[in-house]
Design an enzyme around this catalytic site. Sequence first.
Site: not given
Ligand code: IVH
Length: 675
Positions: A229, A115, A430, A412, A117, A415, A32, A318, A435, A113
């Site tokens: 969300y 985010k 081993c 090993c 993954d 030793c 990423d 991020k 050892c 909020e």
């Molecule tokens: S809002 C127009 N809120 O992150 C805005 N996205 O990198 C729409 N994601 O496509 C996204 N948690 O899949 C929003 N609390 C959150 C989120 C969230 C995860 C993801 C979502 C989005 C991606 C963007």
Amino acid sequence: MEEIITELEELREKIRHHNHRYYTLDDLEISDGEYDRLFRRLLELEKRYPRLITPDSPSRRVGAEPQEAFSQVTHRQPMLSLENGFDEKGIRDFDARVRRFLGDDYQCDYVVETKMDGLAVEMVYEKGTLTVASTRGDGLVGENITANIKTILTVPLTIKQSQEQRPIPDLLEVRGEVYMEMEAFRELNRDRLSKDLPSFANPRNAAAGSLRQLNPRVTAKRPLNYFCYGTGEITGRSFDTQKELMITLQQWGFRVNRPHIKGFQNIEDVIEYCHSLEENRQQFPYEIDGAVIKVNPLILQTRLGQKSRSPRWALAYKFKPTQETTKIIKIDVQVGRTGALTPVAHLEPVEVGGVIVSRATLHNQEEIEKKDIRELDTVIVQRAGDVIPEVVKAVISKRTGNEKEFVMPTLCPVCGTGVEKREGEVVLRCPNPDCPAQVKESLKYFVSKGAMNIDGLGDKIIAQLMDRDLVKDAADLYDLALEDLLQLDKIELKSANNLLRAIENSKKPTLPKFIYALGIRHVGEHIADLLSTHFGSLEKLQQADKEELSSINEIGPQIAESIISWLADESNRRLIRRLIEAGVRIESVSTVPSSPITGKVFVITGILNSMKRSKAKDLIIHRGGRLVSSIGKGTDYLVVGESPGSKVQKARDLGVPVLQEDEFIKLMEGNILAF
Ligand code: IVH
């Protein structure tokens, strides 16, 4: 200029390629972190040379085309992506942009909020019934995954309105993130490995792979969950704020990560909360890779509008990535406490999630072969919490031909004894108990926190003590004198004295800690606890036979055998004698014969407000109970924290009593609950 044009073309080509791998194939080649860097460079160049922006640049689009095999769904409103911020400056710049755009007339507050993954989905409800669910796809057209989404138990198939709530709109498009919890992900991978199937690199890939199964029955077997969300199109009276929207979605029955959605009046508080989420990210049962900051009033969101790829009213802050790309300099082999040989990759140092990583485990020969990892390979490494960093995969496309395959040694490396492979095991060992590598690792284990807890006795001091023949086993530690320590390099009088005091203080271990410190194979902290509770003293444990050991719940023949043979070994018996002679006095445990919790099996779901999970685990164990990860017929209680997962439904189905956090605390305090 020529150079810039070429760089831009190359960047776009690379990003397109990785988008395809990520969105369509669910099989990524780069981390990423590296992807983010490519994308940032593209945005930076396009910002500097706007004339060079092409309509097909990946910066104008969100992802890649959906897979042919699913039918396609055109989103009524495009599913946008988010702009990224990587540090405090990124967040402050976002705030400045928002305020500049809105002008002075508006006072705007933010919500933050988590985010998640996972992967973005849209669920369309018509007159309260789920009709279509789709992936984001390229933002305009996604894949129809309705059958798969329906297998997620927490997704409502119909929404009901109770009296005091708002009416349910005729058309309601709910958007959210589908993810897999870490524990479920690990379990899935263990299972796949045992069936010789390739493992998933991370929970997001596992979630994506599971949701995009052509056969929904496969999806149904995978423990997926989601949080929503936001919304897409929605008829009827609209909402005032993002917060109000989230609250209403929750009332309608959708999962919303409420405890972690917080509102703030100014950007400095936003920044502080983002940091606190980042610091605590390991405590979430699922992966969060950032925080999303949103302008709260929806009217201001509308006013701010969007750019081609992302809205102006939101920013994804991020977190530092926990996967990175680097190169293996060489592979060597480490010998552990039990003699196990582990191949370790020495890496070009790279920062992963805020920590510099220069070594990562490759587990064993089988793993190396399965993943086809070679010396000098470019690889993706990852770390999760305190877990040892590991090599996820080699980036085959970066091979030059100079890479060297790695084969485990037959002797090993420490030793020189010939290594052995025991029946039914994949690891090489081993077999020499003397050892030096095994002795050193045993000593490290003996002094560690969960064992005798001797502070200040680190690797380097142990190595020196062994080199100078001052210490050959754990009992020798208690014979050390001040002059011995002062011989060592780089040790001052004060720290030598501190160390002696720490050694002295360690002479009163509890029984479970002492049993754990012995380093018997298969006897970790949990089994040591069980043994202590059952036997109450070391003498009784020493007299136990295999039958009695095996009669203890959770102790099978393999563990029993390991304990018996360790205790029967003359050199181990001598070690225990010498420790006692040196003044080690084991605190007897009051084997609480039967607290109401004794033998009870607990499962926790969601986040506890008043304590960490580790604390809850201690509470349970100290009362003779057990904490396990998955719920089943044998579970006695499910403890429910904030934002619980699908376990609640499962508990109901199985008739397992559910405890709220305060009820759990009461039970632990000794007030027996009647069920
Ligand atoms: S809002 C127009 N809120 O992150 C805005 N996205 O990198 C729409 N994601 O496509 C996204 N948690 O899949 C929003 N609390 C959150 C989120 C969230 C995860 C993801 C979502 C989005 C991606 C963007």
